[in-house]
Write a protein that holds these residues in place. Sequence first.
Motif, PDB file in Angstrom:
ATOM      1  N   ARG A 199       2.856   0.500  14.326  1.00 51.06           N
ATOM      2  CA  ARG A 199       4.236   0.158  13.695  1.00 51.06           C
ATOM      3  C   ARG A 199       3.914  -1.154  12.674  1.00 51.06           C
ATOM      4  NH1 ARG A 199       8.324   1.405  16.739  1.00 51.06           N
ATOM      5  NH2 ARG A 199       8.296   3.348  18.285  1.00 51.06           N
ATOM      6  N   VAL A 200       4.192  -0.465  11.273  1.00 45.06           N
ATOM      7  CA  VAL A 200       4.049  -1.063  10.588  1.00 45.06           C
ATOM      8  C   VAL A 200       5.654  -1.657   9.991  1.00 45.06           C
ATOM      9  CG1 VAL A 200       2.405   0.577   9.156  1.00 45.06           C
ATOM     10  CG2 VAL A 200       5.208   0.732   8.369  1.00 45.06           C
ATOM     11  N   LYS A 201       5.758  -2.876   8.937  1.00 50.45           N
ATOM     12  CA  LYS A 201       6.326  -3.212   8.913  1.00 50.45           C
ATOM     13  C   LYS A 201       7.429  -3.095   7.689  1.00 50.45           C
ATOM     14  CE  LYS A 201       4.125  -8.270   9.392  1.00 50.45           C
ATOM     15  NZ  LYS A 201       3.638  -9.251   8.722  1.00 50.45           N
ATOM     16  N   ARG A 202       7.467  -2.139   7.175  1.00 46.40           N
ATOM     17  CA  ARG A 202       8.222  -1.546   6.524  1.00 46.40           C
ATOM     18  C   ARG A 202       7.778  -0.419   5.721  1.00 46.40           C
ATOM     19  NH1 ARG A 202      10.296  -3.210  -0.017  1.00 46.40           N
ATOM     20  NH2 ARG A 202      12.256  -2.266   0.267  1.00 46.40           N
ATOM     21  N   VAL A 203       8.105   1.041   6.652  1.00 44.45           N
ATOM     22  CA  VAL A 203       8.126   2.189   5.552  1.00 44.45           C
ATOM     23  C   VAL A 203       8.099   2.632   4.753  1.00 44.45           C
ATOM     24  CG1 VAL A 203       8.579   4.387   5.843  1.00 44.45           C
ATOM     25  CG2 VAL A 203       8.280   2.837   8.303  1.00 44.45           C
ATOM     26  N   ILE A 204       8.125   2.665   3.030  1.00 48.74           N
ATOM     27  CA  ILE A 204       7.851   2.873   1.744  1.00 48.74           C
ATOM     28  C   ILE A 204       8.574   3.976   1.759  1.00 48.74           C
ATOM     29  CG2 ILE A 204       7.630   2.116  -0.492  1.00 48.74           C
ATOM     30  CD1 ILE A 204       8.268  -0.227   1.026  1.00 48.74           C
ATOM     31  N   ASP A 205       7.412   4.976   2.604  1.00 48.73           N
ATOM     32  CA  ASP A 205       7.431   6.805   2.486  1.00 48.73           C
ATOM     33  C   ASP A 205       6.605   7.394   3.446  1.00 48.73           C
ATOM     34  OD1 ASP A 205       7.872   8.923   0.445  1.00 48.73           O
ATOM     35  OD2 ASP A 205       6.675   8.547  -0.708  1.00 48.73           O
ATOM     36  N   PRO A 206       7.764   7.855   3.698  1.00 50.21           N
ATOM     37  CA  PRO A 206       7.295   9.201   4.919  1.00 50.21           C
ATOM     38  C   PRO A 206       6.046   9.899   3.832  1.00 50.21           C
ATOM     39  CG  PRO A 206       9.214   9.274   4.947  1.00 50.21           C
ATOM     40  CD  PRO A 206       8.851   7.769   3.659  1.00 50.21           C
ATOM     41  N   THR A 207       6.105  10.356   3.352  1.00 50.50           N
ATOM     42  CA  THR A 207       5.373  11.721   2.640  1.00 50.50           C
ATOM     43  C   THR A 207       4.401  11.536   2.336  1.00 50.50           C
ATOM     44  OG1 THR A 207       7.490  12.162   0.882  1.00 50.50           O
ATOM     45  CG2 THR A 207       5.697  12.988  -0.274  1.00 50.50           C
ATOM     46  N   GLY A 208       3.257  12.227   3.491  1.00 50.16           N
ATOM     47  CA  GLY A 208       1.966  12.072   2.871  1.00 50.16           C
ATOM     48  C   GLY A 208       1.639  11.863   4.465  1.00 50.16           C
ATOM     49  N   ALA A 209       1.561  11.710   4.949  1.00 42.84           N
ATOM     50  CA  ALA A 209       1.498  10.555   6.566  1.00 42.84           C
ATOM     51  C   ALA A 209       1.062  11.393   6.721  1.00 42.84           C
ATOM     52  CB  ALA A 209       2.596   9.728   6.882  1.00 42.84           C
ATOM     53  N   GLY A 210       1.200  12.818   7.106  1.00 45.66           N
ATOM     54  CA  GLY A 210       0.746  13.587   8.292  1.00 45.66           C
ATOM     55  C   GLY A 210      -0.291  14.086   7.458  1.00 45.66           C
TER      56      GLY A 210
ATOM     57  N   ASN B 284      -4.067   8.387  13.339  1.00 50.51           N
ATOM     58  CA  ASN B 284      -2.910   6.990  13.666  1.00 50.51           C
ATOM     59  C   ASN B 284      -3.099   6.193  12.435  1.00 50.51           C
ATOM     60  OD1 ASN B 284      -1.565   9.421  14.987  1.00 50.51           O
ATOM     61  ND2 ASN B 284      -0.979   7.339  16.639  1.00 50.51           N
ATOM     62  N   VAL B 285      -3.649   5.498  12.521  1.00 56.64           N
ATOM     63  CA  VAL B 285      -3.594   3.864  11.669  1.00 56.64           C
ATOM     64  C   VAL B 285      -4.066   4.868   9.913  1.00 56.64           C
ATOM     65  CG1 VAL B 285      -6.026   2.615  11.004  1.00 56.64           C
ATOM     66  CG2 VAL B 285      -5.307   2.696  12.856  1.00 56.64           C
ATOM     67  N   ALA B 286      -4.757   5.557   9.906  1.00 56.26           N
ATOM     68  CA  ALA B 286      -4.576   6.315   8.149  1.00 56.26           C
ATOM     69  C   ALA B 286      -2.850   6.574   8.145  1.00 56.26           C
ATOM     70  CB  ALA B 286      -5.252   7.551   8.189  1.00 56.26           C
ATOM     71  N   ALA B 287      -2.502   7.284   8.992  1.00 61.64           N
ATOM     72  CA  ALA B 287      -0.839   7.837   8.510  1.00 61.64           C
ATOM     73  C   ALA B 287      -0.440   6.473   8.140  1.00 61.64           C
ATOM     74  CB  ALA B 287      -0.273   8.220   9.886  1.00 61.64           C
ATOM     75  N   SER B 288      -0.521   5.236   8.574  1.00 57.32           N
ATOM     76  CA  SER B 288       0.181   3.744   8.697  1.00 57.32           C
ATOM     77  C   SER B 288      -0.131   3.655   7.240  1.00 57.32           C
ATOM     78  CB  SER B 288      -0.321   2.771  10.325  1.00 57.32           C
ATOM     79  OG  SER B 288      -1.768   2.292   9.534  1.00 57.32           O
ATOM     80  N   PHE B 289      -0.631   3.667   6.375  1.00 55.28           N
ATOM     81  CA  PHE B 289      -1.637   3.312   5.634  1.00 55.28           C
ATOM     82  C   PHE B 289      -1.005   3.888   4.535  1.00 55.28           C
ATOM     83  CE2 PHE B 289      -4.929   0.743   7.917  1.00 55.28           C
ATOM     84  CZ  PHE B 289      -5.218  -0.298   6.700  1.00 55.28           C
ATOM     85  N   ALA B 290      -0.685   4.718   4.597  1.00 62.18           N
ATOM     86  CA  ALA B 290      -0.302   6.590   3.672  1.00 62.18           C
ATOM     87  C   ALA B 290       1.911   5.548   2.915  1.00 62.18           C
ATOM     88  CB  ALA B 290      -0.176   7.545   4.432  1.00 62.18           C
ATOM     89  N   ILE B 291       2.420   5.025   4.777  1.00 63.60           N
ATOM     90  CA  ILE B 291       3.351   5.026   5.061  1.00 63.60           C
ATOM     91  C   ILE B 291       4.441   3.799   3.915  1.00 63.60           C
ATOM     92  CG2 ILE B 291       3.898   6.382   6.861  1.00 63.60           C
ATOM     93  CD1 ILE B 291       4.461   4.087   8.698  1.00 63.60           C
ATOM     94  N   GLU B 292       3.411   2.412   3.615  1.00 60.70           N
ATOM     95  CA  GLU B 292       3.095   1.689   3.370  1.00 60.70           C
ATOM     96  C   GLU B 292       3.258   1.636   1.589  1.00 60.70           C
ATOM     97  OE1 GLU B 292       1.638  -1.757   6.295  1.00 60.70           O
ATOM     98  OE2 GLU B 292       0.087  -0.276   5.066  1.00 60.70           O
ATOM     99  N   LYS B 293       3.391   2.651   0.710  1.00 60.14           N
ATOM    100  CA  LYS B 293       3.419   3.048  -0.370  1.00 60.14           C
ATOM    101  C   LYS B 293       3.737   4.127  -0.653  1.00 60.14           C
ATOM    102  CE  LYS B 293       0.267  -0.575  -1.613  1.00 60.14           C
ATOM    103  NZ  LYS B 293       0.286  -2.144  -2.784  1.00 60.14           N
ATOM    104  N   TYR B 294       4.363   4.286  -2.299  1.00 62.60           N
ATOM    105  CA  TYR B 294       4.831   5.884  -2.836  1.00 62.60           C
ATOM    106  C   TYR B 294       4.243   5.592  -3.323  1.00 62.60           C
ATOM    107  CZ  TYR B 294      10.199   4.307  -3.594  1.00 62.60           C
ATOM    108  OH  TYR B 294      11.669   4.555  -3.752  1.00 62.60           O
ATOM    109  N   GLY B 295       4.217   7.482  -3.554  1.00 61.49           N
ATOM    110  CA  GLY B 295       3.380   8.315  -3.127  1.00 61.49           C
ATOM    111  C   GLY B 295       1.888   8.630  -1.931  1.00 61.49           C
ATOM    112  N   THR B 296       1.425  10.022  -1.866  1.00 58.99           N
ATOM    113  CA  THR B 296       0.655  10.207  -1.349  1.00 58.99           C
ATOM    114  C   THR B 296      -0.804   9.693  -1.473  1.00 58.99           C
ATOM    115  OG1 THR B 296       0.307  12.516  -1.895  1.00 58.99           O
ATOM    116  CG2 THR B 296       1.785  12.338  -0.529  1.00 58.99           C
ATOM    117  N   VAL B 297      -1.111   9.407  -2.422  1.00 59.06           N
ATOM    118  CA  VAL B 297      -2.863   8.803  -2.956  1.00 59.06           C
ATOM    119  C   VAL B 297      -3.220   7.819  -3.406  1.00 59.06           C
ATOM    120  CG1 VAL B 297      -3.395  11.382  -2.714  1.00 59.06           C
ATOM    121  CG2 VAL B 297      -3.068  10.653  -4.532  1.00 59.06           C
ATOM    122  N   ASN B 298      -1.568   6.591  -3.155  1.00 55.62           N
ATOM    123  CA  ASN B 298      -1.768   4.914  -4.021  1.00 55.62           C
ATOM    124  C   ASN B 298      -1.876   4.365  -3.068  1.00 55.62           C
ATOM    125  OD1 ASN B 298      -1.279   6.380  -6.559  1.00 55.62           O
ATOM    126  ND2 ASN B 298       1.600   6.367  -5.753  1.00 55.62           N
TER     127      ASN B 298
END
Length: 322
Positions: free
Chosen positions: A256-267, A292-306
């Motif tokens: 569980r991250v503190k704030r979801v910025i963008d779920p796109t690309g988490a999968g 799961n950990v990799a996905a948690s980092f992805a949803i904390e940033k806009y875009g899918t590779v940032n």
Amino acid sequence: MKKYSHIVVTGSMSWDTIMDFPYRFVDFLQKDKLHELNVSFVVKTLEKQIGGTATNIAYGASQVRKQILDQDSLKQKKIYVLGALGKDGKDHLSLFKKNGINVQGIIINKTKFSAHGSVITDIKDNQIWGFYYGACEDGGRADLKGCVDNKSLLIVSANHPHAFLAAQKYAIDNNIDYVYDAGMTLTWIKDPDLLKGTIHAKYLIGNDYEIARIIKRTKKSLKELVKKGVAIITTMGEKGVTYESLDEVIEIPAYRVKRVIDPTGAGDAWRGGFMMAKSYGYDMIDCLKIGNVAASFAIEKYGTVNYKISKGEFNKRLKQIV
């Protein structure tokens, strides 16, 4: 646990236009008029980013590879990405090379634009996508023989139909272990092709809706697929992931991250993390946690590779998933 010498990622390489709608889609839809839908959603933010399933998965794998190498001093596993880019693909190639991703299997079409996806996300993380294939159509000509063998773990992910089915056929014909990621193909793939791709897969992956649709269309229950040797991975967003095989059923909660910025690309980040961990022979529980950990980092940033995965935070999050 079986190890793989390298991983191979097939799928789309595209530009993504990401938009945020600050309300719920469902509040603006009239149920008795869905047969003549005509709606307009005014968005709050818009970003144009590098994306595509192959891009996102390969990038996620490269981020996790850095963490595994840092903590275990293992030999670096190669990541190959196969598909096609258009005349605007320079930034994709730069991203791949910067992150140590092999590009020998990428075809460049100098007349077409690369694929382009547009997504609107509402405040409940529901998404509406539109997609243009562009140069992706040429992905069916990618040279799988050059990097796919019985020592590799392949993922067959959303792409132009020609490219998707070519990768699927090659994997089946050559008895290659592959992750079958057919969720975003369900609008076009025919039932016989879906059944064939599913029953020959090492791993079938999708969210709960996609897995349910695949089961309905293939007329194969979870138990029947598992008996055929297909391991089922169901991703459930904030609820985590479920894994079911002949030997075990595993449920792993999300980080569980503190704030979801963008779920796109988490999968896609999940898939890359899982495949990289699997290639190093981690046990299944750790592979699922790393996804799961990799996905948690992805949803904390806009875009899918940032996003960037730092070693300390990676280990911290991994230990907190119990």
